[in-house]
Structure formats: structure tokens, C-alpha cells
Design an enzyme around this catalytic site. Structure first.
Site, mmCIF file in Angstrom:
data_model
loop_
_atom_site.group_PDB
_atom_site.id
_atom_site.type_symbol
_atom_site.label_atom_id
_atom_site.label_comp_id
_atom_site.label_asym_id
_atom_site.label_seq_id
_atom_site.Cartn_x
_atom_site.Cartn_y
_atom_site.Cartn_z
ATOM 1 N N ASP A 389 57.029 -32.500 84.542
ATOM 2 C CA ASP A 389 56.576 -33.539 85.485
ATOM 3 C C ASP A 389 55.915 -32.943 86.727
ATOM 4 O O ASP A 389 54.960 -33.525 87.246
ATOM 5 C CB ASP A 389 57.772 -34.381 85.954
ATOM 6 C CG ASP A 389 58.406 -35.148 84.821
ATOM 7 O OD1 ASP A 389 57.746 -35.297 83.776
ATOM 8 O OD2 ASP A 389 59.554 -35.583 84.968
HETATM 9 P P1 NAP Z 1 61.004 -31.712 83.554
HETATM 10 O O1 NAP Z 1 59.903 -32.628 83.872
HETATM 11 O O2 NAP Z 1 62.346 -32.317 83.277
HETATM 12 O O3 NAP Z 1 60.538 -30.837 82.309
HETATM 13 C C1 NAP Z 1 61.308 -29.784 81.839
HETATM 14 C C2 NAP Z 1 60.684 -29.295 80.548
HETATM 15 O O4 NAP Z 1 61.404 -28.126 80.182
HETATM 16 C C3 NAP Z 1 60.812 -30.266 79.405
HETATM 17 O O5 NAP Z 1 59.589 -30.887 79.119
HETATM 18 C C4 NAP Z 1 61.331 -29.424 78.231
HETATM 19 O O6 NAP Z 1 60.409 -29.513 77.147
HETATM 20 C C5 NAP Z 1 61.335 -28.010 78.785
HETATM 21 N N1 NAP Z 1 62.523 -27.265 78.355
HETATM 22 C C6 NAP Z 1 63.799 -27.674 78.296
HETATM 23 N N2 NAP Z 1 64.586 -26.700 77.827
HETATM 24 C C7 NAP Z 1 63.792 -25.639 77.607
HETATM 25 C C8 NAP Z 1 64.012 -24.327 77.113
HETATM 26 N N3 NAP Z 1 65.234 -23.916 76.748
HETATM 27 N N4 NAP Z 1 62.965 -23.495 77.009
HETATM 28 C C9 NAP Z 1 61.713 -23.909 77.339
HETATM 29 N N5 NAP Z 1 61.440 -25.134 77.810
HETATM 30 C C10 NAP Z 1 62.475 -25.998 77.942
HETATM 31 O O7 NAP Z 1 61.252 -30.627 84.686
HETATM 32 P P2 NAP Z 1 60.432 -30.275 86.000
HETATM 33 O O8 NAP Z 1 58.987 -30.136 85.698
HETATM 34 O O9 NAP Z 1 61.180 -29.164 86.637
HETATM 35 O O10 NAP Z 1 60.546 -31.581 86.881
HETATM 36 C C11 NAP Z 1 61.765 -31.964 87.474
HETATM 37 C C12 NAP Z 1 61.942 -33.441 87.293
HETATM 38 O O11 NAP Z 1 63.269 -33.757 87.723
HETATM 39 C C13 NAP Z 1 60.969 -34.254 88.131
HETATM 40 O O12 NAP Z 1 60.594 -35.413 87.441
HETATM 41 C C14 NAP Z 1 61.832 -34.618 89.339
HETATM 42 O O13 NAP Z 1 61.406 -35.797 89.981
HETATM 43 C C15 NAP Z 1 63.180 -34.788 88.697
HETATM 44 N N6 NAP Z 1 64.275 -34.685 89.662
HETATM 45 C C16 NAP Z 1 64.470 -33.518 90.278
HETATM 46 C C17 NAP Z 1 65.439 -33.457 91.242
HETATM 47 C C18 NAP Z 1 65.658 -32.204 92.023
HETATM 48 O O14 NAP Z 1 66.310 -32.272 93.057
HETATM 49 N N7 NAP Z 1 65.145 -31.072 91.583
HETATM 50 C C19 NAP Z 1 66.219 -34.547 91.546
HETATM 51 C C20 NAP Z 1 65.988 -35.737 90.856
HETATM 52 C C21 NAP Z 1 65.017 -35.775 89.919
HETATM 53 P P3 NAP Z 1 60.919 -29.205 75.639
HETATM 54 O O15 NAP Z 1 62.052 -30.119 75.381
HETATM 55 O O16 NAP Z 1 59.718 -29.462 74.818
HETATM 56 O O17 NAP Z 1 61.331 -27.764 75.633
#
Ligand code: NAP
Length: 465
Positions: A389
Site C-alpha cells: 500500500d
Molecule cells: P501491506 O500493504 O500490508 O503489504 C505487505 C505486503 O507484504 C503484502 O502485499 C504481502 O504480499 C507481502 N508479504 C507478506 N509476507 C511476506 C513475506 N514473507 N515475504 C515477502 N513479502 C511478504 O504493507 P505496507 O506496504 O507496509 O503498508 C502498511 C499498511 O498498513 C498500510 O496500508 C497502512 O495504512 C497500514 N497500517 C499501518 C499502521 C502502522 O502504524 N504502520 C497502522 C495501521 C495501518 P504477498 O502476500 O503476496 O507476499
């Protein structure tokens, strides 16, 4: 004498709590901040033990033993489970406040003069906030831990908000009645407890697992406010100060997280974000291009500027040490490698900073999103490791996207993009990422730890690069 000893202990503890928060603002001083927080707690507890009012040391020793038995295993959880672990801590904080309030209410029945309007009001606030934090935090932890019988998706039904507000309103009305006649209407007390416990559950079920970290931070704030109220009930200044720090820092953190996701508080609490999205029409059949670790290592080896964008997948794979090895291999070749840090990458604020610090990656290589974005067009290769994301360009232009308006790292603007993830599955927001279909993007499918390890092997001589 004892009075002064306690007051001095509380003063020192309050100062240490403030310094702890201050030091935790910066990764360089964060460890000192944690140490100061622990020291503050030890001084606060030690000071309280000088209280001449203590009647039973056995109960205190028992409670400390139970605290250790629960607390030590809680410290063993993996970093990916820290958000739910934090929620469990808040649940205990809320329960403690609620139980102290209940104990005081029962004790005061024998001394009705204790029920001044202000203290009874504080007691009601403590009990409502404490018990709703208890069940709310347990539900939040369960959602994040993906406990089978707690649905991850938002559970919504007609009139939900009205029901919830009605329930809270009923608890507040009972509380007002208690302030008026605390002894005669004492039977309302268990009703307040039951309503607060139910409200905690109902508050959380319409919120998707995805929003839980923000909600946990908000529950942290409620636990802090209930500690403030407890401070007024027990006439303990330290509790008022520490609770206020806890309450305000939790609130500030929630606001920061909402801003970084371009969401409002009301949207997080009532927006049922994360519900299954209805597709507007037949899905386009697009294919993403694949790359092998050999090819990717060659591309990286030829670059002069590389930006690594870590995300939740790096945390899941626990790939940070391999990432450090990759950083070493590339810098050895004179390649400039930096890390682009999105404020909400991962599942808790600072998630990526903590992981990369654990792998001893120099802090000055961790660049905040706003500082790295202007340099993206000059970047030869951006390597996305388990992020989704936070690099989705739809956030910039697709008004229909649930993440529209969320600031992102402009990985699509780099000359070339390599993306490591296991499949084409979406991330947290449940939406497809157009970056992965772009002309200059190449996918490296597999677990992040394995793929980065393969890249290191290739670069460290295995392929003769
Ligand atoms: P993300 O959008 O959740 O994407 C993570 C990606 O990692 C997934 O598409 C997944 O694809 C891949 N993945 C998972 N396990 C893996 C592995 N073992 N090896 C390789 N790839 C792997 O994460 P992000 O880009 O870090 O974004 C964070 C999201 O969390 C945002 O939408 C944000 O708004 C939300 N959020 C964050 C917080 C915070 O405080 N950080 C709080 C609330 C919400 P596959 O399954 O295809 O591997």
C-alpha cells in the site's frame, strides 16, 4: 518522613516519565527512553510501597508474582506481534483501573462521606473507561492475532452507531444517578460495569483488523484517562501525571497514524474500512513481469543509486539481517543505498525503523518519505521489499481507491523498480497495486528473507558479478 520519601519518589518518577517520552522521540536516544521509563516505574512502585496504609503484604507479593508470570512471556512475542501484545497490556491496564474503582466503591459504602460529588464522578469515569478499555483491547488483540472466532472484517448492522451511543449514554446516565445517590442507588454500579464491558466489544466489532493499530493507540489513550480518573479517586498525583502522559501520547500517536493514512478519526472508528470491496466491472487481465535473483542482482550491481522500500512483508519474513547483508554488498561496490521510510509501513509506527536498527543499518541511511520522494526520479533502482500500500500510485490519482489521498513513497518514479513479495495478493488495504504492472517494474516472487538471501549470494560472488 515517609510522606516526603513518597513525594520525592513520585517527583523523580514523574520527571523520568517525561524524559522517557522525550528520548523515545529519536531512534538514537530511544533505548535511553525505554530505560528511563522502566526506572520511573520502579521508583513509582518502590515509593508507593512506603505508604503507611498498606495492610497486607501477602496480597502485594502475590500480585507482583502474577504480574511477572504474565509479563515475562509477553516479552517473548515476535516483533510482528507487538501491536496485539500492546493491546493485551492496555487490557490489563484498563482491568486494573476498573477493579481499583470497583474496590473503592465497595469500601466507600462503609464510609459514605468519601462519596464527594467530584470523587464519585471520577470513580464512575475510571470504571467506564477502565472496563471498556479491557474488553475493547482484548477484541483488538484478538482481531490482530486473527483468533478464529473473532471476525477480522468489520461487522456492521443497521442502527449500529445508535446502539453503541445508546449503550454508552445509558452507562453515563447510571453514572450521573450514582453521583447523585451513591449509597441508595449502589445497585446501578454493576449495571455500569456490564454496560462498559459490552460497549468495549461493540465499539471494536465494526472496525476492520486493518485499523486495529490506530484503535489500539486510541485505547491506550482511554487507559491513560482512566488512570487519571483513578489518580483523582485515590488522590495520587503520580497517577494523574502518568495517566495524562499516557492519555495524551496515545491520542497524538493515533492522530499521526490517521494523518499518515489520510483518514479521519471518525472514518477509522465508524468507516468499517477493510470490508470486501465490490468490483465495478470485469477485472482487467494484466500480467506482471518476473525477474530472477540472478537478473535482479545484475541490475542492482550496475546501479549507482538504490533506494530500498521496506514494508510489512520484510517484518513477516524477518528479513532485516539479510537486508543488512545486501546493503553491505551494494555499498562495498560504491553504490549509494538508502532506505525510504513510510510513516505507516508495517503494522505499527516506527516498525521499519525498529527492524532496520535491529540489523544495525546506520540511522542516517533511513530517509523519511518527504525527503526521499523528490530524489526518486534520479534513483536508478528502487527495491521494494514486502511493501504494497505504501507504494501504490493509486493513492495519488484514483479517487475511488480506499487509500486515495494517503501519501506514498513514489517508487513508480524511479528508473526501475524491483519488487519482492510472495504473490500478487494485495496488502493491508485489500487492493491491487498498479506499480506491479508498470513497464519498468519486475517482480521477484518469494519469501523476502529467501529472495534477499539469494540476491546477496549472487552479489557476493556466487554469480561472478
Ligand atoms: P501491506 O500493504 O500490508 O503489504 C505487505 C505486503 O507484504 C503484502 O502485499 C504481502 O504480499 C507481502 N508479504 C507478506 N509476507 C511476506 C513475506 N514473507 N515475504 C515477502 N513479502 C511478504 O504493507 P505496507 O506496504 O507496509 O503498508 C502498511 C499498511 O498498513 C498500510 O496500508 C497502512 O495504512 C497500514 N497500517 C499501518 C499502521 C502502522 O502504524 N504502520 C497502522 C495501521 C495501518 P504477498 O502476500 O503476496 O507476499
Amino acid at each position: 518522613m515517609t510522606f516526603w520519601l513518597i513525594e520525592v519518589a513520585y517527583l523523580v518518577a514523574s520527571a523520568l516519565f517525561v524524559m522517557s517520552l522525550y528520548w523515545m522521540n529519536d531512534p538514537k536516544t530511544a533505548r535511553r527512553g525505554v530505560g528511563a521509563g522502566v526506572a520511573a516505574m520502579v521508583v513509582a512502585v518502590a515509593g508507593t510501597l512506603f505508604n503507611p496504609g498498606i495492610v497486607n503484604w501477602g496480597w502485594i507479593a502475590g500480585a507482583v508474582a502474577v504480574g511477572f508470570l504474565l509479563g515475562v512471556p509477553l516479552s517473548w512475542v515476535p516483533l510482528t506481534a507487538v501491536p496485539q501484545r500492546t493491546a493485551v497490556s492496555h487490557a490489563f491496564g484498563g482491568l486494573a483501573a476498573g477493579l481499583v474503582g470497583a474496590a473503592e466503591f465497595v469500601l466507600w459504602q462503609a464510609h459514605p462521606e468519601s462519596f464527594t460529588a467530584f470523587r464519585t464522578f471520577a470513580l464512575v469515569a475510571e470504571v467506564i473507561l477502565g472496563f471498556l478499555t479491557f474488553t475493547g483491547s482484548l477484541m483488538a488483540a484478538g482481531k490482530l492475532q486473527e483468533v478464529r472466532w473473532i471476525p477480522q472484517r468489520p461487522v456492521t448492522y443497521p442502527g449500529q452507531n445508535a446502539t453503541n451511543i445508546g449503550l454508552l449514554g445509558a452507562a453515563v446516565l447510571c453514572g450521573i444517578a450514582l453521583v447523585w445517590k451513591p449509597v441508595e442507588l449502589a445497585f446501578l454500579f454493576p449495571v455500569i460495569v456490564a454496560l462498559a464491558l459490552a460497549f468495549g466489544v461493540l465499539l471494536i466489532i465494526p472496525i476492520g483488523g486493518a485499523d486495529m493499530p490506530t484503535v489500539i493507540s486510541l485505547l491506550n489513550s482511554y487507559a491513560g484517562l482512566s488512570a487519571v480518573a483513578m489518580g483523582f479517586v485515590l488522590e495520587n498525583r503520580l497517577l494523574i501525571i502518568a495517566g495524562a502522559l499516557d492519555g495524551s501520547s496515545g491520542l497524538i500517536l493515533s492522530v499521526i497514524m490517521c494523518r499518515a493514512m489520510n483518514r479521519s478519526f471518525t472514518n477509522v472508528l465508524f468507516g468499517a474500512f477493510g470490508q470486501v470491496q465490490q468490483k465495478a466491472g470485469p477485472a482487467e487481465t494484466r500480467t506482471a513481469k518476473r525477474e530472477t535473483p540472478e537478473g535482479a542482482a545484475q541490475i542492482l550491481g550496475m546501479a549507482s543509486q538504490v533506494v530500498i522500500v521496506p514494508g510489512y512483508g520484510m517484518a513477516v519474513a524477518q528479513a532485516q539481517q539479510r537486508v543488512r547483508e545486501l546493503y553491505d554488498e551494494l555499498t562495498k561496490r560504491g553504490i549509494d543505498v538508502r532506505f525510504a521510510i513510510h510513516p505507516v509501513a508495517g503494522r505499527m509506527p516506527g516498525h521499519m525503523n525498529v527492524l532496520l536498527a535491529e540489523a544495525d543499518i546506520p540511522y542516517d541511511k533511513l530517509i523519511e518519505m518527504d525527503d526521499i520522494n523528490p530524489e526518486m526520479p534520479q534513483t536508478d533502482v528502487v527495491l521494494v521489499i514486502g511493501a504494497n500500500d505504501v507504494v501504490n500510485p493509486a493513492a495519488r490519482h484514483d479517487k475511488a481507491s480506499p487509500i486515495y489521498g494517503m501519501p506514498i513513497i513514489d517508487a513508480d518514479k524511479a528508473r526501475m523498480c524491483l519488487a519482492i513479495k510472495r504473490s500478487m495478493n494485495p496488502g493491508f488495504a485489500g487492493i491491487e497495486n498498479e506499480l506491479y504492472f508498470a513497464d519498468h517494474t519486475y517482480m521477484l516472487f518469494g519469501d523476502a528473507k529467501v529472495v534477499v538471501g539469494d540476491l546477496v549470494k549472487q552479489l557476493s560472488g556466487g554469480s561472478g558479478l
